[in-house]
Design a protein around this motif. Structure first.
Motif, PDB file in Angstrom:
ATOM      1  N   GLY A 214       0.791  -1.223   0.000  1.00 27.45           N
ATOM      2  CA  GLY A 214       0.000   0.000   0.000  1.00 27.45           C
ATOM      3  C   GLY A 214       0.823   1.272   0.000  1.00 27.45           C
ATOM      4  N   PHE A 215       2.153   1.133   0.118  1.00 22.96           N
ATOM      5  CA  PHE A 215       3.014   2.315   0.141  1.00 22.96           C
ATOM      6  C   PHE A 215       3.348   2.722  -1.293  1.00 22.96           C
ATOM      7  CE2 PHE A 215       5.039   2.097   4.649  1.00 22.96           C
ATOM      8  CZ  PHE A 215       3.763   2.102   5.179  1.00 22.96           C
ATOM      9  N   GLY A 216       2.395   3.328  -1.976  1.00 23.56           N
ATOM     10  CA  GLY A 216       2.654   3.763  -3.343  1.00 23.56           C
ATOM     11  C   GLY A 216       3.498   5.018  -3.368  1.00 23.56           C
ATOM     12  N   ASP A 217       2.936   6.113  -2.861  1.00 20.81           N
ATOM     13  CA  ASP A 217       3.660   7.385  -2.762  1.00 20.81           C
ATOM     14  C   ASP A 217       3.905   7.659  -1.286  1.00 20.81           C
ATOM     15  OD1 ASP A 217       3.547   7.775  -5.505  1.00 20.81           O
ATOM     16  OD2 ASP A 217       1.550   8.649  -5.380  1.00 20.81           O
ATOM     17  N   CYS A 218       5.070   7.305  -0.832  1.00 23.95           N
ATOM     18  CA  CYS A 218       5.382   7.475   0.583  1.00 23.95           C
ATOM     19  C   CYS A 218       6.671   8.261   0.729  1.00 23.95           C
ATOM     20  CB  CYS A 218       5.526   6.120   1.277  1.00 23.95           C
ATOM     21  SG  CYS A 218       6.804   5.063   0.560  1.00 23.95           S
ATOM     22  N   ARG A 219       6.840   8.861   1.877  1.00 25.25           N
ATOM     23  CA  ARG A 219       8.068   9.603   2.155  1.00 25.25           C
ATOM     24  C   ARG A 219       8.389   9.483   3.641  1.00 25.25           C
ATOM     25  NH1 ARG A 219       7.058  14.715   4.344  1.00 25.25           N
ATOM     26  NH2 ARG A 219       4.850  15.291   4.396  1.00 25.25           N
ATOM     27  N   PRO A 220       9.668   9.317   3.975  1.00 25.14           N
ATOM     28  CA  PRO A 220      10.056   9.269   5.385  1.00 25.14           C
ATOM     29  C   PRO A 220       9.967  10.652   6.024  1.00 25.14           C
ATOM     30  CG  PRO A 220      11.985   9.151   3.984  1.00 25.14           C
ATOM     31  CD  PRO A 220      10.796   9.111   3.075  1.00 25.14           C
ATOM     32  N   VAL A 221       9.552  10.677   7.268  1.00 23.96           N
ATOM     33  CA  VAL A 221       9.377  11.954   7.980  1.00 23.96           C
ATOM     34  C   VAL A 221      10.367  12.094   9.126  1.00 23.96           C
ATOM     35  CG1 VAL A 221       7.763  13.402   9.259  1.00 23.96           C
ATOM     36  CG2 VAL A 221       6.933  12.000   7.363  1.00 23.96           C
ATOM     37  N   LEU A 222      10.512  11.046   9.938  1.00 24.13           N
ATOM     38  CA  LEU A 222      11.406  11.080  11.094  1.00 24.13           C
ATOM     39  C   LEU A 222      12.142   9.755  11.214  1.00 24.13           C
ATOM     40  CD1 LEU A 222       9.490  12.812  14.055  1.00 24.13           C
ATOM     41  CD2 LEU A 222      11.524  13.640  12.885  1.00 24.13           C
ATOM     42  N   HIS A 223      13.285   9.814  11.892  1.00 25.92           N
ATOM     43  CA  HIS A 223      14.101   8.616  12.134  1.00 25.92           C
ATOM     44  C   HIS A 223      14.436   8.548  13.611  1.00 25.92           C
ATOM     45  CE1 HIS A 223      18.163   6.923  12.848  1.00 25.92           C
ATOM     46  NE2 HIS A 223      17.723   5.941  12.090  1.00 25.92           N
ATOM     47  N   CYS A 224      14.528   7.316  14.127  1.00 27.75           N
ATOM     48  CA  CYS A 224      14.827   7.136  15.548  1.00 27.75           C
ATOM     49  C   CYS A 224      15.567   5.816  15.738  1.00 27.75           C
ATOM     50  CB  CYS A 224      13.530   7.133  16.350  1.00 27.75           C
ATOM     51  SG  CYS A 224      13.757   7.009  18.133  1.00 27.75           S
ATOM     52  N   SER A 233      13.763   2.837  13.648  1.00 28.58           N
ATOM     53  CA  SER A 233      12.352   3.098  13.344  1.00 28.58           C
ATOM     54  C   SER A 233      12.241   4.365  12.513  1.00 28.58           C
ATOM     55  CB  SER A 233      11.533   3.251  14.632  1.00 28.58           C
ATOM     56  OG  SER A 233      11.541   2.049  15.375  1.00 28.58           O
ATOM     57  N   MET A 234      11.296   4.329  11.565  1.00 29.88           N
ATOM     58  CA  MET A 234      11.056   5.483  10.713  1.00 29.88           C
ATOM     59  C   MET A 234       9.573   5.812  10.724  1.00 29.88           C
ATOM     60  SD  MET A 234      13.656   5.069   7.517  1.00 29.88           S
ATOM     61  CE  MET A 234      13.713   6.856   7.421  1.00 29.88           C
ATOM     62  N   LEU A 235       9.275   7.095  10.826  1.00 30.65           N
ATOM     63  CA  LEU A 235       7.902   7.576  10.706  1.00 30.65           C
ATOM     64  C   LEU A 235       7.682   7.944   9.247  1.00 30.65           C
ATOM     65  CD1 LEU A 235       5.465   8.091  12.567  1.00 30.65           C
ATOM     66  CD2 LEU A 235       6.190  10.479  12.723  1.00 30.65           C
ATOM     67  N   VAL A 236       6.680   7.305   8.625  1.00 35.49           N
ATOM     68  CA  VAL A 236       6.481   7.411   7.181  1.00 35.49           C
ATOM     69  C   VAL A 236       5.094   7.964   6.899  1.00 35.49           C
ATOM     70  CG1 VAL A 236       6.445   6.137   5.002  1.00 35.49           C
ATOM     71  CG2 VAL A 236       8.038   5.469   6.811  1.00 35.49           C
ATOM     72  N   SER A 237       5.031   8.899   5.964  1.00 33.16           N
ATOM     73  CA  SER A 237       3.761   9.479   5.525  1.00 33.16           C
ATOM     74  C   SER A 237       3.342   8.824   4.217  1.00 33.16           C
ATOM     75  CB  SER A 237       3.906  10.987   5.343  1.00 33.16           C
ATOM     76  OG  SER A 237       2.752  11.531   4.722  1.00 33.16           O
ATOM     77  N   THR A 238       2.090   8.352   4.171  1.00 31.52           N
ATOM     78  CA  THR A 238       1.563   7.706   2.964  1.00 31.52           C
ATOM     79  C   THR A 238       0.149   8.218   2.691  1.00 31.52           C
ATOM     80  OG1 THR A 238       0.641   5.854   4.228  1.00 31.52           O
ATOM     81  CG2 THR A 238       2.882   5.609   3.390  1.00 31.52           C
ATOM     82  N   PRO A 239      -0.267   8.238   1.431  1.00 34.16           N
ATOM     83  CA  PRO A 239      -1.644   8.653   1.113  1.00 34.16           C
ATOM     84  C   PRO A 239      -2.659   7.658   1.661  1.00 34.16           C
ATOM     85  CG  PRO A 239      -0.234   8.689  -0.839  1.00 34.16           C
ATOM     86  CD  PRO A 239       0.517   7.969   0.220  1.00 34.16           C
ATOM     87  N   VAL A 240      -3.683   8.170   2.354  1.00 37.71           N
ATOM     88  CA  VAL A 240      -4.790   7.360   2.856  1.00 37.71           C
ATOM     89  C   VAL A 240      -6.079   8.060   2.442  1.00 37.71           C
ATOM     90  CG1 VAL A 240      -5.921   6.337   4.857  1.00 37.71           C
ATOM     91  CG2 VAL A 240      -3.424   6.544   4.809  1.00 37.71           C
ATOM     92  N   GLY A 241      -6.641   7.624   1.319  1.00 42.70           N
ATOM     93  CA  GLY A 241      -7.816   8.304   0.786  1.00 42.70           C
ATOM     94  C   GLY A 241      -7.458   9.704   0.324  1.00 42.70           C
ATOM     95  N   ASP A 242      -8.200  10.681   0.844  1.00 42.85           N
ATOM     96  CA  ASP A 242      -7.921  12.074   0.485  1.00 42.85           C
ATOM     97  C   ASP A 242      -6.989  12.741   1.486  1.00 42.85           C
ATOM     98  OD1 ASP A 242      -9.686  11.978   2.558  1.00 42.85           O
ATOM     99  OD2 ASP A 242     -11.005  13.571   1.809  1.00 42.85           O
TER     100      ASP A 242
END
Length: 768
Positions: A214-224, A233-242
């Protein structure tokens, strides 16, 4: 309340996304809105700055290395063409259990902060003798001469232009750093994540789409990360609906446990090998450039007389000069050229160009190339020793055969360096004799002296060396065979340097033994440039083999969905906690409000790590209600507390809130499990028992740590925290983005803070 340790007014507005406090020194790094990076001390003095380069470049991320050490330029363009959106440094122990046990024995004598900062340890954690490790740490390189600085020839070359820079690049592997490896994580907008160790030792690039379909267009946001954990661990932003959704993606680095104690040694020596290779390349380029410059001006002088002699006297300049030395008879064309074209000024230019070139080539070969090749051979021998230890070779990715090939090429280069040293010294002595004769001949021809007079002056001229120079190096220098000049650049390489069978060193040695100025086989010798290209290919094969082996030990764990919507402020922290007589790693994620909501959520993820593989055991959440307050930023201080920066119409505050349930206040922050199928619901249906309501004055007063009083238009926009022991401070950037203040987290005074409304000194006034 706390009084500020420091306050500063900068001339250019600060980009609130780019503010960072050094973990080991009191330095503040920031980027202004015009894309300039500045580093200041607490007293406002500017340490250094990086000006904006090409118009297309801009600052994407600012991150300090955990130990605060200098890192030189790293080119990330080869990893991805997308902008960098996440930057993370992590230090990991290769044997965390061993370090943990020994730190427990030492109690407070050595802390994790000491290890991260690589501070000198009076009490080592390696008390017990370890013969294999001690043998591996025999620092042979320390016995070698230090590499000499090179003249600066460009942006990249500046790293070799100072003693301090060279010492930083070639730091020895100390006992305190053998049990750890620092890892650089670079995330790009297209979802690419690149890993490297010790700044250069590249593991490779991975795409977050591998973590989930489901990670089509994703980008990393934070690293820990955590020192004891092999999982980042990485915090990743992905499209979820709108909307966009936030996920936690574990990054399992099994290479930390597979390679074990040899990983730091492998990464350190590979990094130094790469640096020495770059150094040798720069020496080779400087030698070629200096030799070419020494030949250009004399070639132009000789080309003028050569053309005239061929047209009028039917001879060459070599023949005419030889004739003049032996007989003293000067052709009219030669006399005209010596007096009218060359003269005293031209002779000085010729002498300076040739002498400087020969001396530079000789010095570079003796002081730079040979010591660098010697260090190169020692480093390769160290890696070769690791490769022959078959127990570790499968996890390290080293090839003994490839390393033997590199040593063979190094022997070739050392042989050529000695030949260059001999040839440059010989030709320099011959040129000095030739230059003295040429100067004398210019004076004779200019004064129209008789033939008998110069016989008395010829006493100080070395005719034998002069004639040797005229017949040889004046037009065909021995050094030409070693350097790729324009005349030879288009020639096809006479040897297949990568051919199997036989030793390249033996072939080179036979070629040099049989070569002479009259022997055409001299031109068939490989040039220094060709050997360096061959060495490059060999080293790249070694680096790629190591990286490929380590890359197979990296995997993405199952993503954990946290919430919909990406807040403007967030932070992550990984801890090691004890539960039921066992240790587990816990990831805390704090997220600011999304859209028009007024809640700060803190997620608690329990990770189970076995054999380098991680699984998420549970996910919990706690809530901080902030109705009536606008949340500006949120950051973890340490393993116990976090800071929440809020503002309202009349005042602003900084709240310090314990997030692990140890607060002495009547209202505590507790966590409750959440339903992963529906992130907005709780499994127990109880919402209130796990929240802290800051809209209540009594609760807000309990957690208020800093207040900016009514009437003062100074509100926090961004906060940056250093929570390490002995250096616990918080830097607060004002909403006007021109002011920042630094507070001590451990020292505060009772009573209302007195805020000075006077104008703070400008940056120019505070600089020394």
């Amino acid at each position: 309340m706390a009084d500020p340790l420091a306050e500063k007014l900068v001339q250019r507005a600060v980009n609130p996304r780019h503010l960072a406090y050094c973990p080991t020194m009191d330095l503040i790094a920031l980027a202004s809105i015009d894309e300039h990076v500045h580093v200041y001390r607490l007293n406002g003095q500017k340490v250094f700055g990086v000006a904006k380069k090409p118009p297309a470049n801009k600052v994407n991320q600012i991150k300090w290395k955990p130990n605060g050490k200098t890192v030189h330029q790293i080119d990330c363009s080869a990893y991805s063409q997308s902008p960098i959106c996440c930057l993370g440094w992590g230090i990991n122990f290769t044997d965390g259990n061993k370090v943990s046990l020994e730190l427990d024995k030492l109690k407070d004598a050595v802390t994790l902060d000491d290890l991260i900062g690589q501070n000198p340890r009076s009490t080592s954690v390696d008390n017990m003798p370890d013969l294999p490790l001690d043998l591996a740490l025999l620092d042979v390189e320390a016995c070698l001469p230090k590499l000499s600085p090179l003249s600066s020839g460009g942006i990249e070359d500046d790293i070799f232009s100072s003693r301090a820079s060279l010492d930083t690049l070639f730091q020895p592997l100390t006992a305190g750093s053998t049990d750890s490896a620092d890892i650089l994580v670079v995330g790009f907008e297209d979802g690419t994540v690149h890993l490297s160790i010790y700044d250069f030792f590249e593991i490779g690039s991975f795409n977050l789409q591998q973590a989930s379909r489901g990670f089509g267009d994703c980008r990393p946001v934070l690293h820990c990360s955590h020192l004891y954990a092999t999982t980042h661990s990485m915090l990743v932003s992905t499209p979820v609906g709108d909307q966009e959704g936030l996920h936690v993606v574990p990054l399992d680095l099994r290479l930390l446990s597979n390679a074990g104690r040899y990983l730091s040694l492998l990464a350190s020596k590979s990094t130094q090998l790469h640096n020495v290779l770059r150094y040798v390349h720069q020496v080779q380029r400087q030698m070629c450039s200096d030799f070419k410059a020494s030949q250009d001006l004399p070639s132009r002088f000789m080309a003028n007389i050569e053309e005239t002699l061929r047209e009028r006297a039917d001879c060459t300049w070599t023949q005419a000069a030889y004739h003049l030395v032996v007989t003293g008879d000067c052709h009219p064309e030669v006399k005209e050229w010596l007096v009218d074209q060359l003269g005293e000024r031209g002779h000085k230019r010729w002498e300076k160009a040739a002498t400087t070139g020969y001396e530079s080539v000789r010095r570079l070969a003796h002081e730079n190339l040979l010591p660098a090749l010697e260090r190169f051979a020692v480093l390769v021998s160290r890696l070769r020793g690791l490769s022959r230890f078959q127990l570790s070779n499968a996890n390290l990715g080293l090839s003994t055969q490839e390393l033997d090939g590199v040593l063979d090429t190094i022997s070739c280069l050392q042989l050529m360096a000695h030949q260059i040293l001999i040839a440059s010294g010989l030709e320099l002595r011959q040129f000095i004799a030739f230059s003295a004769w040429l100067r004398q001949e210019i004076d004779i021809q200019a004064s129209d002296a008789s033939v008998a007079e110069p016989a008395e002056k010829d006493v100080g001229v070395d005719h034998a060396s002069t004639l040797e120079y005229i017949q040889g190096a004046m037009t065909r220098s021995r050094l030409t065979r070693f350097f790729t000049l324009e005349a030879r650049a288009e020639e096809k390489a006479p040897w297949d340097l990568a051919a199997e069978g036989g030793s390249l060193f033996e072939r080179c040695k036979r070629g040099l033994r049989n070569a002479s100025m009259e022997d055409p086989s001299a031109s068939r010798l490989p040039t220094l440039d060709a050997l360096m290209e061959h060495l490059d290919r060999q080293c790249n094969n070694i680096f790629n083999g190591i990286a490929e082996t380590q890359r197979r030990s990296v995997r993405f764990g199952a993503p954990v969905h946290l919430q919909k919507g990406v807040p403007s402020c967030m932070d992550m922290r990984m801890l090691r906690e004890h539960a039921e007589d066992k240790e587990e790693f816990v990831l805390y994620v704090v997220l600011g409000p999304v859209a028009h909501r007024s809640e700060v959520h803190i997620y608690r993820l329990v990770l189970e790590i076995k054999n380098g593989m991680s699984t998420t055991k549970s996910v919990e959440r706690a809530t901080i209600k902030t109705a009536g307050w606008e949340v500006r930023d949120v950051k973890f201080i340490d393993d116990e507390e976090l800071v929440l920066a809020v503002s309202a119409k009349l005042s602003s505050r900084l709240f310090r809130i314990p997030y692990r349930g140890i607060a002495k206040a009547s209202v505590t922050l507790a966590f409750a499990a959440i339903n992963e199928r529906n992130i907005g619901q709780r499994t127990d249906g109880n919402e209130d028992h796990s929240s802290v309501d800051l809209s209540r004055p009594d609760v807000a007063s309990v957690y208020t740590w800093q207040t900016f009083p009514e009437g003062i238009s100074w509100a926090p926009e961004r906060i940056e925290i250093n929570g390490r022991k002995g250096r616990r401070v918080i830097c607060v950037l004002a909403q006007d983005r021109f002011h920042y203040r630094v507070y001590d987290l451990d020292n505060s005074s009772d009573g209302e803070e007195v805020v000075d409304t006077r104008t703070t000194a400008s940056s120019d006034e505070m600089m020394s």
